[in-house]
Design an enzyme around this catalytic site. Structure first.
Site, short mmCIF file in Angstrom:
data_model
loop_
_atom_site.label_atom_id
_atom_site.label_comp_id
_atom_site.label_asym_id
_atom_site.label_seq_id
_atom_site.Cartn_x
_atom_site.Cartn_y
_atom_site.Cartn_z
CE LYS A 31 -0.41 0.08 5.05
NZ LYS A 31 -1.33 0.13 6.20
CE1 TYR A 87 12.86 32.52 1.53
CE2 TYR A 87 12.88 30.12 1.51
CZ TYR A 87 12.67 31.33 0.86
OH TYR A 87 12.28 31.33 -0.46
#
Length: 397
Positions: free
Chosen positions: A48, A278
């Protein structure tokens, strides 16, 4: 997901970043697990979530060739993807399904659903009665023994199984449950769940219902106690070469199948006192040579690892510096003498004698390795290395 088409050994050089999948490691892990199982126990490979980020079709093909006999997926769509790729092995949908569209797809693509409640069983039965469906649909009864997620109450197992058996278009293929704490060294809750599972099975058999297959164990339970193997185990994490818990590391010699790599796209020298990225959360303590690496949080590198993680360059650990940005991150390459733009950086995996694992990241972030390996986004090509150690020559979807 498409795997990168590899026309020759160096075709991936144009990629700024990629996820490398070692199919040989997957094959090794499956063979180790199959050899460890109790006699007569089958292995369901849980593929999955795009095989935990490894690429579902390539993984499914590899694990079936190595000895797995079943595949487990979460959704109907995941099952269809495998069928479209030509995979014939039985596929169990582990999630709950109930809409007409889902049921039509299940029957059309020969998938096998999980039944979690009497109401869901009746929905399946009513729809199958209304269409031209001339055989019994194999269904798998899920019991809740303590996970409190999917499944019918284990104390009503007998009544639930009897209802399903009486529905003419349904055939009970297996009864199963799922552990909540199998990776814990404290086995108290796991033993309680196992006891409840045994009582539930006794209820079903007391009504004269034959159960073709029983399965209970995930990877942790598979490694932890052979009494839990029953007719089949559902292994996910272990197939991908990771251990569910540190105390299980000595059970088998598993090999991680996934590595994450990127390239240095730009190199510059900055002076002492210069801020990086940043917010200037990193200020250069000295003149530094830094490399800009073409991978970021939009690719699945957690931003919360900023200023905490190491990467591998030329077989050596170097520090990541500054805030990780959407598409790029910066590293301190000052200790390295000869590094050029285009140099490969390993974020997860091995270089030389050094290694960085998904567990390392998980421990730093107080999470689990499952989340780490499932987090790498689809814009990163999956480059597969074949079982012979060579890059795969075929396109994988």
């Amino acid at each position: 997901m498409k795997m990168l088409i590899v026309q020759d050994t160096y075709a991936w050089f144009s990629q700024r970043a990629w996820v490398e999948i070692d199919l040989g490691a997957l094959s090794n892990n499956v063979k180790q697990l199959v050899g460890f199982l109790s006699p007569g126990t089958q292995l369901m490979a849980v593929v999955k979530a795009d095989a935990y980020g490894h690429g579902a079709v390539a993984v499914a093909t590899t694990v079936l060739a190595a000895g797995a006999t079943w595949l487990g997926v979460a959704t109907v769509t995941e099952g269809i993807q495998l069928r479209e790729a030509g995979i014939k092995a039985p596929i169990l949908i582990l999630g709950a399904t109930h809409t007409p569209e889902q049921i039509h797809a299940i029957t059309s693509w020969q998938l096998e659903p999980t039944l979690c409640s009497p109401g869901q069983a009746l929905i399946f039965s009513d729809l199958l009665n209304s269409i031209d469906y001339n055989y019994k649909l194999p269904v798998h009864i899920k019991l809740d023994t303590g996970m409190s997620r999917l499944g019918a109450d284990w104390q009503q197992a007998g009544e639930f199984a009897q209802l399903v058996q009486q529905l003419p278009r349904l055939h009970i293929a297996s009864v199963y449950s799922h552990f909540a704490t199998a990776d814990s060294p404290d086995t108290t809750i796991m033993e309680q769940q196992h006891g409840r599972f045994q009582q539930a099975i006794a209820q079903i058999r007391a009504r004269g219902i034959k159960i073709p297959s029983l399965h209970l164990a995930n990877s942790a339970a598979t490694l932890g106690d052979k009494e839990l193997h029953y007719d089949m185990v559902r292994a996910g994490l272990a197939i991908y070469g990771l251990y569910p818990a540190a105390h299980q590391r000595n059970h088998l010699q598993l090999r991680p199948a996934l590595q994450v790599k990127a390239r240095i796209t730009h190199i510059k020298t900055i002076s002492k006192g210069t801020g990086v990225s940043y917010g200037h959360k990193f200020i250069a303590p000295r003149e530094m040579r830094i490399g800009v690496v073409g991978i970021g949080y939009a690719d699945g590198v957690p931003r919360s690892l900023s200023n905490q993680m190491d990467v591998l360059v030329q077989g050596q650990r170097v520090k990541q510096i500054g805030m990780i940005t959407m598409d790029q991150l910066m590293i301190d390459i000052s200790p390295l003498v000869e590094v050029e733009e285009g140099e490969i950086v390993t974020l997860l995996g091995e270089q030389g004698e050094e290694k960085i694992t998904a567990d390392d990241w998980a421990n730093q972030l107080n999470t689990i390795s499952w989340e780490i390996i499932c987090g790498f986004k689809h814009r990163l090509p999956r480059v597969s290395i074949g079982v012979d150690g060579k890059f795969d020559q075929k396109e994988k979807k």
